[in-house]
Design an enzyme around this catalytic site. Structure first.
Site, short mmCIF file in Angstrom:
data_model
loop_
_atom_site.label_atom_id
_atom_site.label_comp_id
_atom_site.label_asym_id
_atom_site.label_seq_id
_atom_site.Cartn_x
_atom_site.Cartn_y
_atom_site.Cartn_z
N LEU A 100 -6.84 -5.41 19.02
CA LEU A 100 -7.94 -6.10 18.33
C LEU A 100 -8.48 -5.26 17.17
O LEU A 100 -9.68 -5.27 16.87
CB LEU A 100 -9.05 -6.44 19.33
CG LEU A 100 -8.56 -7.25 20.54
CD1 LEU A 100 -9.69 -7.43 21.56
CD2 LEU A 100 -8.03 -8.61 20.10
N LYS A 151 9.30 -8.96 5.36
CA LYS A 151 8.02 -8.27 5.19
C LYS A 151 8.24 -6.83 4.73
O LYS A 151 7.48 -6.31 3.90
CB LYS A 151 7.24 -8.29 6.51
CG LYS A 151 5.95 -7.47 6.52
CD LYS A 151 4.98 -7.90 5.42
CE LYS A 151 3.58 -7.38 5.66
NZ LYS A 151 3.43 -6.00 6.05
N GLU A 160 5.68 -3.95 -2.99
CA GLU A 160 4.26 -3.59 -3.13
C GLU A 160 4.12 -2.14 -3.61
O GLU A 160 3.33 -1.86 -4.52
CB GLU A 160 3.59 -3.77 -1.77
CG GLU A 160 2.15 -3.32 -1.65
CD GLU A 160 1.71 -3.30 -0.18
OE1 GLU A 160 1.89 -4.33 0.52
OE2 GLU A 160 1.23 -2.25 0.29
#
Lengths: 326, 326, 326, 326
Positions: D8, D190, D197
């Site tokens: 989380l 990805k 990137e």
């Protein structure tokens, strides 16, 4: 305002159109008569020569030169400056080398003529999107020309405001143009812009090569994918870190032809990429990516080089490796 | 000493020859019978199989494996280790990845077998010049094998002594071999050696390309020279800062054919260049030159890539630039 | 022959000495009197000024200018050319940009003065080893100066002959000097030589970095070696593919201090590396390795750059990554 | 749908939130109790352990693992697969190496468990903008999970449609997610995304360095500008060819602090940049820009290296150049 535009190619013609749409008066000239006629049909006033143009402009006059860098721009700037009279303004909106601007500004200044260099980005899309402009020149002149720049610029449009800019001194950047500094500063910033452009483009190109090669029949079957370049370019436009206008253009090209078979891949370069490297070297700034991007274009236009044959020859020399012509 | 040599190609065959010249006894095996016969005719003892070789060696036995890296070496090392008996020694003189050495050394160690990795430089010239060797393994085993390494190494010869080495602890480096460290250290140092080799070669290649292009008819005549590549390579061998053995080889190739027309310039690479980059990445060491040298070889073997077409497509997209297939 | 030498630093002084050893007569001048005195003590004839030197030379006179590139050389060449008289010869033995040579040769030619550019490699070792020279100028003048070049060059010495050169037209390359072409060709070839030098050096540097990092305590202990840099440099000198004079120098430095703690690693560069990149760009030749080598030197002299902070700022922007000042 | 989310942190927490906003039921677990509590306070169902989570899910169950790549992900995936029962689905939404996906998919497949790899871009902005997702796995499973992906994706929003896509077979790419192929394909795409990137970021970084250095007091005053980085970044966002989201972020950072003094410029890298280079090497694809971008980050974290000292030492060796520690 009223101004003369010299050079009515892809860029110059659309600049004339956009200025007219915003209520400016333009007198147009090009060595190629049909280009003049086309603009005249859209409301511009045609000029038969530089002299003719000068006669049709107010004094002091404003000229926007939009010609290829090098001799065409140089000769036109000098020709204009010789007869246009003190306080006139000559704008070079092309892709001149910034050191040429510095030299010209000085030369024209001695005649009382103001020289302004405008680096213009936006390509064939500028007519609709507006032009991003980086401007060099003395403050009073650049301020005087503001209505012209304001008309050409994209304006705030629907590009979201950058948080923290609310208190910026200069509202022009948000409208798509800046006064970067004195003579040459506009083209200097535009030059670096193009250097970056080369680097960005090559980053995408290498990434797509890694993807495409993963589909290659040269790989063993169990190491191969069947990746869809068109969908990948599209998905990256949406929420990814690498979304950009260049990627939008890539997605468009792939949507038309996934294999890009209409393109040779022998890629040209103009002066700015090279000048950015020269600037980096003058400043002793490492520019690995920008120069690698430039070199990749050089190599794309070459067959096997002499240096590569030197490699083969050395390998034969020490290891007996044979790499013969095919 | 007595040892078995498996793999009688360019490297293995000459290693056998050089060892015999220095009085060692060699048993030879290769899948290719004529290679065995040739060595047998020069005084080596032929073996019909690995089992046969084992029977002809003393115990504990010494094996020198000189096969292509990957499966051929792996399978032979394992096959040997299974029956050779405790305290035997298996030497991998090929170009294995150093992590394979570490794994194998552990695997063989569990059977009491010693594994030694030897990175061997010298190519087809080693028979006459001797081999430069970088050795990994446990100290006792490497020391035990010293007579073999001493025979294969160039020795001090007429290479001038490095000032300041008079008091060096280890005389072996001056004779052309070192014990670099435990398992894998030999091939690790050899791997970096080859990575450097790629970089050196590419530096010369780019330099010769800059020279050759200065002769090109594409340049305006007043910017052109008529440089003699052969004489330039030769003169740099003599007193210049960039003299080297690779340059000697270049000068030889050019003396034969100034245009190097016998070479394709589509340049191969073996594993070491790539592994050096992997090692650099594991250590977070910048290796711009070594990877650029590797990539130049990749590009030399390609026609225009998909990524280059992506560049063309972007340029068409923003500027209307047309780079069509020829 | 009799010639004047202007500039008696590390290079000029030793050139004077080597010429005297070979029986030539040298008149010497430097702005720094003690340098003149030193040479005078070794047999050179001192001059108090350029005028004084001119008076002491035969006519037509020969001058060898050995000064820093740029203003010092430019001013001296012009000063000499103004009074030396027709048919005199001015040699620039420094590191001038080849386009300056072309310009100067034309300028001096208009006065009947011959200009010769000599790219000189060999550094502080040239006195003993001889200088490798790449010469530009008109044929008659270069031929006339042959006794001087012959004395400065290393000669064939014990460098083995390149097979295939037996029938070469020009014996000079084997003695260590070449007439590369007309004005500027000498410095052009020397410039590329230095560009290659940068690439070679960086290839070794990166290799040693990969080796050194493998010893680093940052790596997990089971991935670490304890490699001996000094022995590795030494062993590569002996029979390996990457042996070279630069490696000899590296081995010497490491033999003195394995950690090289006396060096900062902030590495300077002179003009040639940069000019080589400019030449590559003018010719559209990819020069990945040569420019990467140059950039590595730039970066070695910098602390963290603005651009690196831009990277950190972007990473914070999209990922919340925090890279704060230490 | 109902699914469990493990991990989380910045990404996992927001994914849970976005799913809840779209009406999905999420059970949440993290080793860090406060993170569970926070989500529970926003409507998620807390789980005290993986076992507890399993009990709270329907069967077959769906798990979304959002943990650091490497051991944390590996251990959790294995732990989940051992007890979740046939036909359950384990999603790895983190940044795993695609070869690990292939291995895990096979391992889980032997237990009848489906494995899905999701490369997720969007960073801390994903909660509002939606996540760009590249998905690998078998078709039936990926189709089954479509409501989840649809909720997480940005949707078409106000990103203009790519001309020519009207007839595209797969509408998902326009909503911001694709099924790239079988196991690993999601993370492969990805990975390349992140490689690109790095290249894009470095292109901007170098460009800003060239601009910033032009303001430097090290330059002679008449070669200096006073460029405003903040306005330049802003103006390039508007109509220029290099507008992008990364540039938006740069403009934001500069609007806050034109000197970026809050950033160290010592730039980290995660696995994907490195893996992209490895993939390029496996495919023999030149990737000059992508690797240069990676190396620039390495160098940004280093002080002067051993290799740089080797350069200094060589320069001292051949030229007497002194580059001593400061």
């Amino acid at each position: 305002m009223k101004l003369g535009i010299i050079g009515l190619g892809r860029m110059g013609g659309n600049i004339a159109r956009r200025l007219m749409r915003h209520g400016h008066q333009v007198i147009v000239y090009d060595r190629n008569q049909p280009l003049i006629d086309a603009l005249a049909g859209e409301g511009a006033e045609p000029a038969g020569s530089l002299d003719d143009m000068r006669g049709k402009l107010d004094h002091p006059a404003i000229f926007w030169v939009m010609l290829p860098a090098g001799a065409p721009t140089e000769e036109t700037v000098i020709a204009l400056s010789e007869h246009c009279g003190a306080d006139s303004i000559v704008i070079d909106g092309g892709n001149s080398f910034y050191k040429d601007d510095i030299r010209r500004a000085k030369m024209l200044g001695e005649k009382g003529v103001h020289y302004v260099d405008v680096g213009t980005s936006g390509g064939v899309w500028g007519l609709e999107r507006g032009y991003c402009m980086m401007i060099g020149g003395d403050k009073a002149t650049v301020d005087h020309l503001d209505p012209i720049f304001d008309a050409l610029a994209p304006g705030q449009g629907d590009v979201p405001r950058t948080p923290g800019r609310e208190d910026a001194d200069d509202p022009r950047a948000e409208k798509g143009y800046i006064h970067a500094g004195p003579a040459g500063a506009g083209h200097f910033v535009k030059m670096v812009h193009n250097g970056i452009e080369y680097g960005l483009m090559q980053a995408y190109a290498e990434g797509f090569d890694v993807l495409a090669a993963k589909n290659s029949e040269k790989l063993p079957e169990d190491q191969r994918y069947d990746l869809n370049m068109t969908d990948i370019a599209e998905v990256w436009r949406r929420g990814s870190v690498i979304s950009s206008w260049l990627l939008d253009l890539t997605a468009q090209a792939l949507a038309k032809d996934e294999r890009l078979e209409g393109f040779s891949g022998r890629v040209s370069d103009s002066g700015e990429g090279r000048w950015t490297i020269e600037a980096a070297m003058e400043e002793a700034v490492p520019a690995h990516v920008l120069s690698a991007a430039l070199y990749a274009r050089y190599r794309s236009r070459l067959d096997n080089t002499f240096g590569e044959k030197v490699l083969s020859a050395m390998r034969f020399g020490f290891g007996g490796h044979v790499e013969v012509p095919q």
